[in-house]
Design a protein around this motif. Sequence first.
Motif, mmCIF file in Angstrom:
data_model
loop_
_atom_site.group_PDB
_atom_site.id
_atom_site.type_symbol
_atom_site.label_atom_id
_atom_site.label_comp_id
_atom_site.label_asym_id
_atom_site.label_seq_id
_atom_site.Cartn_x
_atom_site.Cartn_y
_atom_site.Cartn_z
ATOM 1 N N VAL A 1 0.839 -1.194 0.000
ATOM 2 C CA VAL A 1 0.000 0.000 0.000
ATOM 3 C C VAL A 1 0.876 1.247 0.000
ATOM 4 O O VAL A 1 2.054 1.215 0.378
ATOM 5 N N ASP A 2 0.296 2.352 -0.461
ATOM 6 C CA ASP A 2 0.960 3.663 -0.447
ATOM 7 C C ASP A 2 2.270 3.657 -1.216
ATOM 8 O O ASP A 2 3.260 4.278 -0.810
ATOM 9 N N THR A 3 2.297 2.933 -2.326
ATOM 10 C CA THR A 3 3.483 2.925 -3.185
ATOM 11 C C THR A 3 3.073 3.284 -4.602
ATOM 12 O O THR A 3 1.936 3.023 -5.015
ATOM 13 N N GLY A 4 3.992 3.871 -5.343
ATOM 14 C CA GLY A 4 3.761 4.169 -6.743
ATOM 15 C C GLY A 4 4.722 3.374 -7.598
ATOM 16 O O GLY A 4 5.144 2.278 -7.239
ATOM 17 N N ASP A 5 5.094 3.947 -8.731
ATOM 18 C CA ASP A 5 6.025 3.267 -9.634
ATOM 19 C C ASP A 5 7.480 3.619 -9.347
ATOM 20 O O ASP A 5 8.378 3.071 -9.994
ATOM 21 N N PHE A 6 7.728 4.516 -8.411
ATOM 22 C CA PHE A 6 9.093 4.902 -8.047
ATOM 23 C C PHE A 6 9.761 3.721 -7.351
ATOM 24 O O PHE A 6 9.440 3.391 -6.219
ATOM 25 N N ARG A 7 10.716 3.098 -8.046
ATOM 26 C CA ARG A 7 11.364 1.904 -7.517
ATOM 27 C C ARG A 7 12.619 1.563 -8.310
ATOM 28 O O ARG A 7 12.864 2.108 -9.390
ATOM 29 N N LEU A 8 13.392 0.658 -7.764
ATOM 30 C CA LEU A 8 14.546 0.082 -8.446
ATOM 31 C C LEU A 8 14.291 -1.405 -8.611
ATOM 32 O O LEU A 8 13.872 -2.076 -7.666
ATOM 33 N N ILE A 9 14.555 -1.919 -9.805
ATOM 34 C CA ILE A 9 14.413 -3.351 -10.048
ATOM 35 C C ILE A 9 15.699 -3.899 -10.650
ATOM 36 O O ILE A 9 16.407 -3.217 -11.393
#
Length: 327
Positions: free
Chosen positions: A155-163
């Motif tokens: 919850v409370d996450t967007g697409d801002f991430r590292l994969i």
Amino acid sequence: MSTHVRYSVIIPMYNEEAVIQETYRRIKKVMGSTGEAYELLFVNDGSTDNCAQMIEEYSYWDESVKLIDLSRNFGHQIAITAGMDYSLGDAVVIIDADLQDPPELILEMIKEWKNGYEVVYAKRVKRRGESLFKKWTASLFYRVLRYSTDISIPVDTGDFRLIDRKVCEELKRLPEKNRFVRGLVSWIGFRQKAVEYERDERLAGETKYPLKRMIKLSLDGITSFSYKPLKLAGYLGGVLSAAGFLYLMYVLYLALFTDAAVKGWASMIGITLTFNGFVLIMLGILGEYVGRIYDETKRRPLYIVQEFYSGKKRQSVSEQRMAQLNK
């Protein structure tokens, strides 16, 4: 011989002329501090302002800057997908161009990635510059989605991430058209970890996710990972049918065994309209699922790239594909 790319930063943009210069400056500063090779993949999703031309100029004198210029507006999730398809780095970072997500957090993501996590996602603990309605609907959506699906979508996450590269390659194997990238990343699995942050308000410009697009994204998320709405329709239909049958028995009892006149035509019409409304809602839900099946059967490409700018030259799409195969 070209330098091996350690990090790919994907920046989808749509009419971000007012902020794109500062976005480039801050991301460039953060990635430069890593001391490792990187590329900045700006994906122009059919912008009508000059942000694409600005990035094109940057690419002439900054070899780390690349521009993927889509032929029209395909949507935020498709733009992210295009960036992943063209990325070359061992780790891929996704960040929007509006600077609501701080580029400086990328360094913490890289640290966790080097500690062995294949997915490091940013979790919002505070959202500045957003209306109470936007915050409430976003919170409601994530919790409904979490309840509706069998996979754990944070919850409370967007697409801002590292994969990690292996996660990126697995995402390329998922061909669905109505994409919900953060859900797909959760579905793939691997070791994942959250880093918390406070989201800033937009530096300039207007939001690219008005209510209409938020509703579509919500529908994509729920219908892509859950068929519980269809099961709910069956449950509600059973309850309403049972209630209707009991009411019918009550009316027959009054007519056969009492002298009370059967009244309440207004209430009967109200009940009829309620049932009809329920049927139409269920048909709408079925239509959402059928429409997505229709999209999948057409087998059209997710996006079309009209130009790809890399370094000091403009490459055609076929040239870029060959360059990727030769890496």
